[in-house]
Design a protein around this motif. Structure first.
Motif, PDB file in Angstrom:
ATOM      1  N   GLY A   1       0.766  -1.233   0.000  1.00  0.00           N
ATOM      2  CA  GLY A   1       0.000   0.000   0.000  1.00  0.00           C
ATOM      3  C   GLY A   1       0.794   1.279   0.000  1.00  0.00           C
ATOM      4  N   GLY A   2       2.143   1.193  -0.024  1.00  0.00           N
ATOM      5  CA  GLY A   2       2.944   2.419  -0.060  1.00  0.00           C
ATOM      6  C   GLY A   2       2.685   3.302   1.142  1.00  0.00           C
ATOM      7  N   GLY A   3       2.345   4.545   0.878  1.00  0.00           N
ATOM      8  CA  GLY A   3       2.106   5.488   1.963  1.00  0.00           C
ATOM      9  C   GLY A   3       0.964   5.061   2.869  1.00  0.00           C
ATOM     10  N   ALA A   4      -0.023   4.365   2.321  1.00  0.00           N
ATOM     11  CA  ALA A   4      -1.154   3.898   3.134  1.00  0.00           C
ATOM     12  C   ALA A   4      -0.706   2.874   4.166  1.00  0.00           C
ATOM     13  N   PHE A   5       0.408   2.183   3.892  1.00  0.00           N
ATOM     14  CA  PHE A   5       0.914   1.170   4.825  1.00  0.00           C
ATOM     15  C   PHE A   5       1.276   1.771   6.175  1.00  0.00           C
ATOM     16  N   MET A   6       1.593   3.078   6.198  1.00  0.00           N
ATOM     17  CA  MET A   6       2.008   3.696   7.453  1.00  0.00           C
ATOM     18  C   MET A   6       0.872   3.717   8.479  1.00  0.00           C
ATOM     19  N   ILE A   7      -0.373   3.651   8.024  1.00  0.00           N
ATOM     20  CA  ILE A   7      -1.497   3.646   8.974  1.00  0.00           C
ATOM     21  C   ILE A   7      -1.522   2.347   9.782  1.00  0.00           C
ATOM     22  N   PRO A   8      -1.574   1.166   9.143  1.00  0.00           N
ATOM     23  CA  PRO A   8      -1.512  -0.055   9.947  1.00  0.00           C
ATOM     24  C   PRO A   8      -0.182  -0.216  10.670  1.00  0.00           C
ATOM     25  N   TYR A   9       0.887   0.317  10.069  1.00  0.00           N
ATOM     26  CA  TYR A   9       2.207   0.231  10.702  1.00  0.00           C
ATOM     27  C   TYR A   9       2.215   0.968  12.042  1.00  0.00           C
ATOM     28  N   ILE A  10       1.687   2.192  12.064  1.00  0.00           N
ATOM     29  CA  ILE A  10       1.660   2.975  13.300  1.00  0.00           C
ATOM     30  C   ILE A  10       0.705   2.345  14.311  1.00  0.00           C
ATOM     31  N   ILE A  11      -0.424   1.845  13.836  1.00  0.00           N
ATOM     32  CA  ILE A  11      -1.371   1.179  14.737  1.00  0.00           C
ATOM     33  C   ILE A  11      -0.727  -0.065  15.350  1.00  0.00           C
ATOM     34  N   ALA A  12      -0.001  -0.830  14.534  1.00  0.00           N
ATOM     35  CA  ALA A  12       0.682  -2.019  15.053  1.00  0.00           C
ATOM     36  C   ALA A  12       1.743  -1.636  16.080  1.00  0.00           C
ATOM     37  N   LEU A  13       2.452  -0.546  15.828  1.00  0.00           N
ATOM     38  CA  LEU A  13       3.469  -0.074  16.772  1.00  0.00           C
ATOM     39  C   LEU A  13       2.847   0.279  18.111  1.00  0.00           C
ATOM     40  N   LEU A  14       1.735   1.014  18.070  1.00  0.00           N
ATOM     41  CA  LEU A  14       1.122   1.510  19.303  1.00  0.00           C
ATOM     42  C   LEU A  14       0.346   0.445  20.056  1.00  0.00           C
ATOM     43  N   PHE A  15      -0.297  -0.479  19.323  1.00  0.00           N
ATOM     44  CA  PHE A  15      -1.210  -1.420  19.973  1.00  0.00           C
ATOM     45  C   PHE A  15      -0.624  -2.810  20.217  1.00  0.00           C
ATOM     46  N   VAL A  16       0.493  -3.124  19.593  1.00  0.00           N
ATOM     47  CA  VAL A  16       1.133  -4.418  19.837  1.00  0.00           C
ATOM     48  C   VAL A  16       2.620  -4.250  20.154  1.00  0.00           C
ATOM     49  N   GLY A  17       3.341  -3.516  19.300  1.00  0.00           N
ATOM     50  CA  GLY A  17       4.783  -3.404  19.462  1.00  0.00           C
ATOM     51  C   GLY A  17       5.203  -2.855  20.813  1.00  0.00           C
TER      52      GLY A  17
END
Length: 528
Positions: A50-66
Motif C-alpha cells: 500500500g505504499g504510503g497507506a501502509f504507514m497507517i496499519p504500521y503505526i497502529i501495530a506499533l502503538l497497539f502491539v509493538g
C-alpha cells in the motif's frame, strides 16, 4: 523462594551486572532493534503493501502491539532480573521451558545472522573496486555458491564457500570478545561506538541518494498511498509482523537487556524512545533505498515497479550493487551502504548472543567468558557448515522463515497468554512499570492490549503461517529441505528445550525475591 510470593518482603537479589546508566541501555536497545531487517525488509514490505497507506496499519501495530509487548519484556526482565530461563522459572516453574525456547531461537538466529553480516563485510571490500562489474546477480550467485545448482532444484550441499570463511571468523571473533567482556565493558561500549557511526554513515548515504537523478520517482513509488489496500487483512498482518520482528521483542533480547538495569530505571520512557527510534530508522531506510531504486529505474528507462528485487538478500547484494555500478561516486556509496549494513548487523548480532550466554551461564554456573566460548564456538562451526556452503542461502531462507514466523511468534503468543491469563501477573507487572518509571502512564489499557489484542493478532499470524506451510510448503522448496531445516529444526528445538528444562541448575536461581512493590524503592535500590 520463587516469584510466586510477590507480596513477600524484599530480599537481596543475586548479584548481577548492570549498564553504566540509562543511556548505555538505550544505546544497546536501539542497536539491537536496528538491524538488517530495517534496511532490506521494511522498504519492500511497505512498497508492496500500500505504499504510503501502509504507514497507517504500521503505526497502529506499533502503538497497539509493538510497544505494549516491549513493555512486557522490559517489566519481566527488570522485575525478575535474570536470563530468559531464570525469569520464566521465577515467574512459574511451569514456564521455565519458555525461557529455554527463547534461548534456542536466538542460538539458531545467531548461526545464520553471522553469515549475512560476513557477506556485508565482504561487500564493503568489494565496493572499493566494484568487484561485481556489470553482473551483480552472477557475482553474488558465485560468491554464495548458488550458481552450482544451475537450473536444478535447491538441495543441501556441504561444499564450503571459501570467500565466506575470513569475514565469518571476524564476525564471530567480534561477538566472542564483546560478550566475554561483559555488559558494560563489552556490549554497551560496542553499541556506543557502532550506533553513532551507523546513524552518521546512513544519513550521509540517504542524503546522497535523494540527490540522485530519478530519486523523486522512487520516493513517489514508496509513499504514494494505495488506500484500497487498507481493506486487505494481509496488509495489516504485514504491518504487525514488521513491527514485531524489527523491535526484537518476544524472544528474550529486550527481556535480557532490561534485567541489567538498575532498580530506578525509566522503563516507560526508554521503551518509547527505543521504539520510535527504531521506526524512524526504518522510514529513513525506506527513503534511502527507494531514492536509489528511483535512480536505477531512471537510468534504465523503466518504472520502479518493474524492478523485481526490492527486498531481502537480493535487494542488498544484487539490486544495490547493480545501482552502485551505474552511479557517479559508486565506490563511496557502496562502502557507506555495506559498512552501515554490517554495523547494523553487528549491533543486533551481539544482542542475540547475549540471550544465549547468560542463560547457559546461570544454568551451569560457569563464568561468562567460558560460557561464551562454549556457546559460540559450536555456533560458529554450524554457521560455516550449514550457511557458509553452496546451499547456505537456501538453508538460511528456510530456517529464517520457520524460526521467525513460527518460533518467535509462538513464543510471544504464549508469553502474553501465560502472563495474563494463566499466571495472572499483568497487574504486578503494570505496577512495576509505573513504580520504577518517571511517569505512571501505564494503565488498564496496557493489560487489555497484552491480554487480548496482542495475543489475538499473534495467534492469527501463527495460524495462517502454519496452515500455509503445511498445505503449500514454502517458496517451492522440496519436502526434504523443509523437513530438515524447517519442521526438523523446530522439532530438534523442542527436544533440546525439554532436556535443558529438566537439567539441574548450578546456581541458586530460586533464591530470589522481586522488588517489593509496597516498599520504598530507595531501600530496594540500596540493597542492589
Amino acid at each position: 523462594m520463587s516469584s510466586s510470593t510477590d507480596g513477600a518482603p524484599a530480599a537481596r537479589a543475586p548479584e548481577r551486572e548492570q549498564w553504566s546508566g540509562q543511556v548505555g541501555f538505550l544505546f544497546a536497545a536501539i542497536g539491537s532493534a536496528i538491524g538488517l531487517g530495517n534496511i532490506w525488509r521494511f522498504p519492500g514490505v511497505a512498497y508492496s503493501n500500500g505504499g504510503g497507506a501502509f504507514m497507517i496499519p504500521y503505526i497502529i501495530a506499533l502503538l497497539f502491539v509493538g510497544i505494549p509487548v516491549l513493555f512486557l519484556d522490559y517489566s519481566l526482565g527488570h522485575r525478575l532480573r535474570g536470563s530468559a530461563p531464570a525469569v520464566f522459572r521465577r515467574l512459574s516453574r511451569r514456564f521455565e521451558w519458555l525461557g529455554w525456547w527463547q534461548v534456542f531461537i536466538c542460538f539458531v538466529i545467531m548461526t545464520y545472522y553471522a553469515v549475512v553480516v560476513a557477506w556485508s563485510l565482504s561487500y564493503t571490500v568489494f565496493s572499493v573496486t566494484l568487484a561485481w562489474g556489470d553482473d551483480a546477480a552472477g557475482f553474488f550467485s558465485n560468491y554464495v555458491g548458488t550458481d552450482r545448482f544451475g537450473d536444478a532444484a535447491p538441495s543441501f550441499s556441504i561444499a564450503p564457500m571459501t570467500g565466506v570463511i575470513i569475514p565469518l571468523v571476524i564476525v564471530w571473533a567480534f561477538g566472542i570478545v564483546t560478550i566475554s567482556r561483559g555488559v558494560s565493558n563489552g556490549v554497551e561500549k560496542a553499541n556506543r561506538i557502532f550506533l553513532p557511526l551507523l546513524v552518521v554513515m546512513f544519513l550521509a548515504l540517504v542524503v546522497r541518494s535523494i540527490l540522485l537523478p530519478g530519486a523523486t520517482g522512487g520516493l513517489n513509488a514508496l509513499f504514494s498511498p494505495d488506500w484500497s489496500s487498507l481493506g486487505d487483512f494481509k496488509v495489516w498482518m504485514a504491518a504487525f509482523a514488521q513491527i514485531f520482528f524489527s523491535l526484537s521483542i518476544g524472544f528474550g533480547i529486550m527481556l535480557t537487556y532490561a534485567s541489567y538495569l538498575r532498580p530506578r530505571s525509566n522503563l516507560v520512557g526508554t521503551g518509547l524512545v527505543a521504539a520510535f527510534a527504531n521506526s524512524s530508522f526504518e522510514v529513513l531506510a525506506g527513503i534511502g533505498v527507494f531514492s536509489t531504486l528511483g535512480f536505477m529505474a531512471h537510468a534504465q528507462g523503466i518504472a520502479v515497479g518493474e524492478i523485481d528485487k526490492i527486498s531481502g538478500p537480493s535487494l542488498a547484494f544484487v539490486t544495490f550493487p547493480t545501482v552502485i555500478a551505474q552511479m557517479p561516486g559508486g565506490t563511496i556509496f557502496g562502502v557507506l551502504f555495506f559498512a552501515s549494513f554490517a554495523m547494523a548487523g553487528l549491533t543486533s548480532f551481539i544482542s542475540i548472543i547475549q540471550v544465549v550466554v547468560p542463560g547457559v551461564s546461570e544454568k551451569t554456573g560457569m563464568s561468562i567468558p567460558r560460557t561464551t566460548l562454549l556457546v559460540c564456538l559450536p555456533s560458529a562451526a554450524l554457521s560455516l557448515l550449514l550457511f557458509g556452503t553452496a546451499s547456505g542461502l537456501f538453508d538460511l531462507d528456510i530456517v529464517d522463515a520457520f524460526i521467525n514466523n513460527i518460533g518467535v511468534v509462538g513464543s510471544a503468543t504464549i508469553t502474553c497468554i501465560g502472563v495474563t491469563w494463566v499466571l495472572r501477573r499483568a497487574k504486578p507487572l503494570q505496577r512495576h512499570l509505573n513504580l520504577v518509571s518517571e511517569t505512571r502512564a501505564v494503565g488498564a489499557w496496557w493489560r487489555f492490549l497484552i491480554a487480548v489484542v496482542a495475543p489475538l493478532a499473534l495467534a492469527y499470524m501463527l495460524f495462517r503461517t502454519v496452515r500455509s506451510y503445511v498445505q503449500d510448503g514454502y517458496e517451492g522448496y522440496s519436502g526434504a529441505m523443509l523437513g530438515a531445516f524447517g519442521w526438523g529444526m523446530l522439532a530438534l528445538g523442542a527436544i533440546i528445550v525439554a532436556v535443558l528444562s529438566l537439567t539441574r541448575w548450578r546456581t541458586p536461581v530460586d533464591d530470589f525475591t522481586p522488588i517489593d512493590l509496597d516498599a520504598p524503592l530507595a531501600a530496594a535500590e540500596e540493597e542492589n
